[in-house]
Design an enzyme around this catalytic site. Structure first.
Site, PDB file in Angstrom:
ATOM      1  N   TYR A  94      47.116  19.643  38.475  1.00  0.00           N
ATOM      2  CA  TYR A  94      47.816  19.211  37.100  1.00  0.00           C
ATOM      3  C   TYR A  94      47.993  17.867  37.231  1.00  0.00           C
ATOM      4  O   TYR A  94      48.135  17.062  36.373  1.00  0.00           O
ATOM      5  CB  TYR A  94      48.732  20.256  36.958  1.00  0.00           C
ATOM      6  CG  TYR A  94      48.651  21.385  36.568  1.00  0.00           C
ATOM      7  CD1 TYR A  94      48.000  21.474  35.031  1.00  0.00           C
ATOM      8  CD2 TYR A  94      48.926  22.698  36.831  1.00  0.00           C
ATOM      9  CE1 TYR A  94      47.797  22.689  34.493  1.00  0.00           C
ATOM     10  CE2 TYR A  94      48.653  23.906  36.547  1.00  0.00           C
ATOM     11  CZ  TYR A  94      47.961  23.891  35.248  1.00  0.00           C
ATOM     12  OH  TYR A  94      47.806  25.096  34.679  1.00  0.00           O
ATOM     13  N   GLU A 128      42.668  46.061  53.424  1.00  0.00           N
ATOM     14  CA  GLU A 128      42.506  45.324  52.235  1.00  0.00           C
ATOM     15  C   GLU A 128      43.401  45.350  50.982  1.00  0.00           C
ATOM     16  O   GLU A 128      43.847  44.641  50.327  1.00  0.00           O
ATOM     17  CB  GLU A 128      41.041  45.823  51.622  1.00  0.00           C
ATOM     18  CG  GLU A 128      40.570  45.073  50.307  1.00  0.00           C
ATOM     19  CD  GLU A 128      39.328  45.608  49.790  1.00  0.00           C
ATOM     20  OE1 GLU A 128      38.614  46.249  50.625  1.00  0.00           O
ATOM     21  OE2 GLU A 128      38.920  44.904  48.722  1.00  0.00           O
ATOM     22  N   ASP A 162      37.664  48.719  51.533  1.00  0.00           N
ATOM     23  CA  ASP A 162      36.981  49.488  50.870  1.00  0.00           C
ATOM     24  C   ASP A 162      35.435  49.787  51.518  1.00  0.00           C
ATOM     25  O   ASP A 162      35.119  48.817  52.128  1.00  0.00           O
ATOM     26  CB  ASP A 162      36.737  49.238  49.352  1.00  0.00           C
ATOM     27  CG  ASP A 162      38.251  49.188  48.555  1.00  0.00           C
ATOM     28  OD1 ASP A 162      38.957  50.183  48.903  1.00  0.00           O
ATOM     29  OD2 ASP A 162      38.286  48.663  47.580  1.00  0.00           O
TER      30      ASP A 162
END
Lengths: 367, 799
Positions: A102, A200, A252
């Site tokens: 920014y 995770e 996963d």
């Protein structure tokens, strides 16, 4: 870490940045085309560092030159960023990556403004590479990733409001201890940990905490929150290196999660220049493994095309060229299925803590 | 009429009755009723047409007299009418001619000439007079002063439409400020609705006549519109020419034959056509013979058979001394022996020559009968069918592929020989030969299961036609050709088939590419101009030249379709754009190939472009008498397309060059923003002075960098050539203190306290040239650099 080294790290960072500016200066003053040489940051240019056991950038380099308008713009942005960082260090202030993005809007040159945050993030990484200084030493921090850890660990954190001694089970709520942006400000005091379990997903982390896994197994549960932030990887490495704890990663069972493991253990392609500082090559993968899907007959989803592509690309990724991963990935391509961590709940809420993890950790020799 | 007759049956007297009301109408009367055909269909249009006719006449007249045209046009409202005045500085018109020129339609000197002029039919200006008298009732007022006359003559006249004769209403001597020239004043019913067409006409006339000065005053203009002269060069004078043999049509040929005084076709050709001399005429006549009579087949005659020939000739001669007979027969045989092949005509010639020789030597008469018998005998000896078959077999065998079955070839040859024998003299025109081959080949194909394709047959025809000989027969006389349409068409074919030089172009005065470009430059403020002139071509016996010019960019309007300016013999065509061949051709070119916008790949292209196309010809084919649009003649369309494409190619390469320069300029613009900003930043960080980025910039842009630096009293001018080719520069450094120690290569001039140091280095690719001299370090220096396009140049400051 003493105040002295802290200061010299900043000093060093500032010096390196000024050196870079001076290099540009000299190129221009001698009538040469300004340019910046960087290692090529792609999968094809990472190589295994035998000594450190991690993957780092190879010898191939790319040159960013002012010959093209795009290249010139990048160098201009780099010059602006250098100037900003030097000033920030001089004033002993810090800012976030997002703030830098920014801030560029306010620079007096329209050409120097970043198009998006990924551009400014990448530039900071470039600067890290050419100066061999980490962005933490530039006083650049990411947005809080919100990653946490919970377990029998006592540490001292240097906060802006002074030192805090914290026990990561007793002094924190169920949410755990939030890992600070610069984990090098932490000092480990003592612990009762047998192993570090990096998880995770938030759902699985909460399940483990609810089932008292950290307490019962003397595990330090680190929540990775998806692709782990640098601070998470750094503290994991420090836990391993300084406390000598085994690290296991629980994700996963899909290609994206294997990459999460890869970046914890081997280093990511994007920040391969920091692999020696961030990666924990001794970290090991718990699961969900494709063999688990078969063995435990877990509920699955079919592999999408993008999953297949990702798996195939992993087969070509030097980090995954081990017999273990080749076997697992080929099996998964074969069965065409993937499974989430929560799929274990199909066998009961306690299955993961009572059966799966003890069995897997036993196999791996961690328990 | 037909219906009348049927209805009224055989009633007598009706035809007579009708005949009473049938009479010739005068041409003037006809056009009075058909004004539109001449471009006078409305008041708006009529005014423009009148201006156009008067200005065309004025330009033709001045140019013919070798004067630079100075033309004044004035339109003024007078009561209900408009008054048109057109003045020129031409040679003036004699007293006798004035009434006819302005008061008689179809009076002119140019209609029968093949010479390029603006006016051709002699209708225009008298039609304007007629239009004015019909609409306003006023007579035309003509003032003319011929060169050298100290007084001018003034006429008031009208056209007598019944007789198509001028009627002079008033005539007197007058004074006029022009030393020579003509002034016409017409009053007519009109309006200014076609103002833009009028302006277009005048402006476009100025474009293609840069040697003319034209002034236009009309009620809508506060100040007169003035088009100044851009060149003193008059267009080339034109010569009158005759039609070209390749360009006439049958009807035209018949007309020419009708009118000629020539007796022989050869004379006719040389007299009436351009580019035909004795040799070309002979070639045309031979081609004509081939078509009219056909050729005669010639046959080879092996040595062994000469005795037969001699014997046959001897036997055919009766009642002559044996000595003379033997000598005659030997003479014939000798003559035929000297040629490889002999046709019937050769035999006849050999017999005649031998007979004449014997008549002289032996005082014996060889009459027609004897000669005819000898020819028949010799010819039949020569054309023994076995020999002919062998000869023909050789010919056919050579002409067809080696894979053909020999028995088939033999059969074909045999049949071919039979066909030739159908005519006593073995004569046949090309068509017949082709038919012979076809008729011979078809049955052979069937019988021998062998294919003689089109190519094979044509090869045989060619081989045969090649050995056939043009006959000696007299070509028909002109009057015979005139009577026979087929004969005439044979002559026409022969004319077209003969190679003849392109027509001379001195009958044409094209604008020339140079002046087209100059004209465009004069009238349009564009960034790029180009023009192309094609070589002369022929249509209908008239040569023509097409030219095209293109102006691009600058102040030309960028939106909408391009402007297409059409010209015929330097006259702008401002009406009937859609009916014009030039428009059609322009639309069908795919302009996207030339970097212009053209939404569907056909139609008018778009963009800031003016396309100019001019057709110059001794006879421009128009779609109508009003001469607004060029007719769709294929030969002209082809040339128009080629001319436009030639100019368009130049445009394309300009646009390509411009695009690349544009990209370069944009890149440079951005980089000259970025690099100094970068320099500022790194200077701030390193706490040093801002570095000079010009050299780096020049290197990036592959540019030529010129810089000047001064240190300790020594100044250095430096040229670094970063491009990939050598550059020649002209550099002037303007300094406000006197430089000393200037090297030989540079020159120094002082003016008003400033010193101009000029230097012309040539710098090879990648090289650097330096000029050093002594200069007070405080002196200020200005650099001027020429010889390199600005896009490729980087000039550094005085550092």
């Amino acid at each position: 870490m003493s105040t002295d080294t802290q200061q010299s790290a900043e000093e060093r960072a500032r010096e390196r940045l000024v050196d870079l500016a001076a290099e540009f200066y000299d190129q221009m003053a001698s009538g040469e085309i300004p340019q910046l040489r960087l290692p090529t940051r792609s999968k094809s240019n990472i190589e295994y560092d035998e000594d450190a056991g991690v993957w780092v950038y190879g010898d191939r380099t790319s040159t960013r030159t002012a010959k093209s308008v795009g290249g010139a713009r990048k160098l201009l942005k780099a010059s602006y960023a250098v100037e900003f960082l030097v000033r920030q260090l001089k004033q002993d202030r810090s800012s976030t990556l997002r703030e830098l993005y920014y801030l560029s809007e306010s620079w007096d040159s329209e050409q120097a403004a970043f198009n998006d945050q990924s551009e400014s993030d990448k530039l900071v990484e470039d600067l890290e590479i050419v100066t061999s200084v980490t962005r933490e030493d530039f006083h650049m921090r990411p947005e809080e990733s919100g990653a946490t850890l919970i377990g029998p660990l006592r540490l001292i954190e240097q906060t802006r409001r002074g030192e805090r001694e914290i026990h990561c089970q007793e002094d924190v709520g169920e949410g755990g201890y939030q890992i600070p942006n610069n984990p090098d400000t932490i000092q480990f005091v003592d612990h009762d940990i047998d192993f570090v379990l990096a998880v995770e997903t938030g759902g699985m982390r909460d399940r483990l905490v609810e089932n008292g896994f950290d307490d019962g197994m003397n595990a330090l549960v680190v929540h990775l929150k998806g692709q782990p932030a640098r601070a998470t990887r750094r503290i994991t490495k420090r836990l391993h290196d300084e406390l000598g704890l085994p690290v296991v990663v629980f994700t996963d069972g899909d290609p994206w999660s294997y990459r999460i493991f890869g970046s914890v253990a081997y280093g990511s392609i994007k920040s391969a220049h920091l692999s020696r500082y961030l990666a924990t090559p001794e970290a090991r993968f718990v699961g969900i493994q494709p063999t688990d899907i078969v063995e435990y007959d877990l509920p699955t989803d079919p592999l999408a095309d993008s999953d297949v592509n990702a798996l195939e690309s992993e087969l070509e990724d030097p980090r995954f060229q081990t017999s273990y991963w080749e076997e697992q990935i080929e099996l998964q391509l074969d069965i065409g299925k993937k499974a989430e961590q929560q799929a274990l709940a199909a066998r009961g809420l306690d299955f993961v803590t009572d059966t799966y993890l003890p069995e897997r950790l036993g196999e791996m020799g961690v328990l | 009429m037909t219906s009348f007759q049927t209805e009224l049956g055989g009633e007598a007297g009706v035809a007579e009755e009708l005949a009473e009301s049938q009479r010739a109408i005068s041409i003037a009367e006809f056009f009075e009723k058909n004004k539109h055909m001449l471009g006078f269909d409305s008041g708006a249009r009529g005014l423009v047409t009148a201006v156009k006719e008067a200005v065309d006449n004025a330009l033709d007249a001045t140019e013919e007299a070798g004067h630079l045209p100075d033309i004044y046009i004035e339109i003024r409202e007078v009561g209900d009418y408009y008054r048109l005045v057109v003045e020129d500085n031409g040679p003036g018109i004699t007293r006798e001619q004035v009434p006819k020129v302005f008061g008689k339609l179809l009076y002119g000197s140019r209609f029968h000439k093949r010479e390029q002029n603006r006016g051709q039919q002699g209708i225009g200006i008298s039609a304007a007079v007629l239009y004015s008298q019909l609409t306003s009732g006023k007579a035309a007022k003509i003032t003319s002063r011929t060169q050298g006359d100290d007084r001018a003559r003034y006429f008031e006249l009208i056209v007598d439409t019944d007789e198509n004769e001028p009627e002079v209403r008033a005539e007197k001597e007058t004074t006029w400020d022009r030393s020579h020239g003509t002034r016409i004043e017409l009053e007519m019913e009109a309006n200014m609705r076609a103002r833009s067409a009028l302006h277009d006409y005048v402006a476009q006339t100025a474009v293609v006549n840069p040697h003319a000065r034209i002034e236009l005053r009309e009620p809508g203009l506060d100040d007169p519109l003035k088009f100044e002269r851009a060149t003193d060069q008059l267009p080339a004078e034109t010569e009158e020419i005759r039609p070209h043999p390749h360009g006439v049509e049958l009807g035209q040929l018949l007309k020419l034959i009708d009118a000629t005084d020539s007796y022989s076709v050869s004379g006719f050709l040389q007299e009436e056509f351009t580019r035909v001399g004795a040799k070309t005429a002979r070639n045309v006549l031979n081609a004509f013979r081939d078509r009219h009579y056909g050729r005669e087949m010639s046959w080879g005659h092996p040595q062994a058979d000469e005795t037969d020939l001699e014997v046959a000739v001897r036997d055919a001669v009766a009642n002559k001394t044996s000595e003379a007979t033997a000598a005659f027969a030997a003479g014939v045989a000798d003559r035929l022996r000297s040629a490889d092949r002999a046709a019937h005509g050769d035999v006849a010639r050999a017999v005649d020559e031998a007979a004449n020789e014997i008549e002289d030597a032996h005082k014996e008469t060889f009459g027609t009968t004897v000669r005819e018998n000898a020819v028949v005998a010799a010819w039949s000896a020569l054309t023994d069918s076995d020999r002919l078959r062998a000869d023909c077999h050789r010919l056919v065998d050579e002409a067809t592929s080696i894979r053909k079955d020999d028995s088939a070839v033999e059969a074909l040859s045999e049949r071919l020989v039979e066909k030739f024998s159908e005519d006593d003299r073995h004569r046949a025109p090309l068509d017949t030969v082709r038919a012979y081959v076809d008729r011979s080949a078809d049955p052979v194909e069937e019988a021998h299961d062998e294919v003689f394709g089109d190519t094979a047959r044509e090869n045989v025809v060619e081989a045969v036609w090649d050995v056939m000989k043009t006959v000696d027969d007299e070509v028909p006389r002109v009057r015979d050709v005139a009577g026979e349409r087929d004969t005439a068409s044979g002559l026409l074919e022969a004319m077209r088939a003969t190679d003849i030089l392109a027509p001379p172009t001195d009958c044409l005065a094209p604008i020339t590419a140079e002046l087209v470009e100059q004209g465009l430059r004069k009238e349009f403020d564009a960034e790029f101009y180009t023009a192309a002139t094609r070589d002369a071509e022929v249509h209908g016996g008239d040569p023509f030249v097409v030219e095209a010019g293109i102006a691009y960019g600058g102040d030309l309007k960028a939106e909408g379709a391009v402007d297409l300016l059409r010209f015929a013999n330097r006259v702008p065509l401002v009406y009937q754009r859609g009916a014009c061949a030039i428009t059609d051709v322009t639309k069908r070119i795919d302009w996207r190939n030339y970097e212009l916008t053209q939404p569907s790949g056909s139609g008018m292209p778009q963009g800031p472009v003016v396309i100019l196309v001019g057709v110059a010809s001794t006879n421009v084919p128009f779609t109508s008498e009003s001469k607004d649009a060029v007719a769709n003649v294929p030969a002209i369309e082809d040339e128009v397309e080629l001319a436009i494409r030639e100019a368009a190619r130049e445009l394309k390469s300009h646009l390509k060059r411009r695009q690349s320069l544009d990209r370069r300029r944009r890149k440079r613009e951005v980089l000259s923003e970025i690099l100094p900003e970068m320099a500022d930043k790194v200077a701030a960080v390193t706490d040093r002075e801002r570095p000079n980025v010009e050299r780096a910039l020049a290197r990036i842009m592959n540019n030529v960098g010129v810089s000047h630096s001064a240190e300790n009293g020594t100044a250095t001018l430096q040229v670094r050539n970063h491009s990939d080719r050598g550059e020649e520069l002209e550099i002037t450094a303007i300094v406000d203190a006197e430089p000393t120690g200037v090297a030989d290569g540079a020159s120094l001039v002082e003016m008003d306290g400033e010193w101009f140091l000029s230097w012309e280095p040539s710098v090879g690719a990648g090289e650097t040239a330096e000029l050093t001299y002594e200069l007070d370090t405080d002196a200020s220096v200005d650099l001027q650099v020429d010889g390199v396009t600005p896009e490729k140049l980087t000039v550094g400051g005085n550092r």
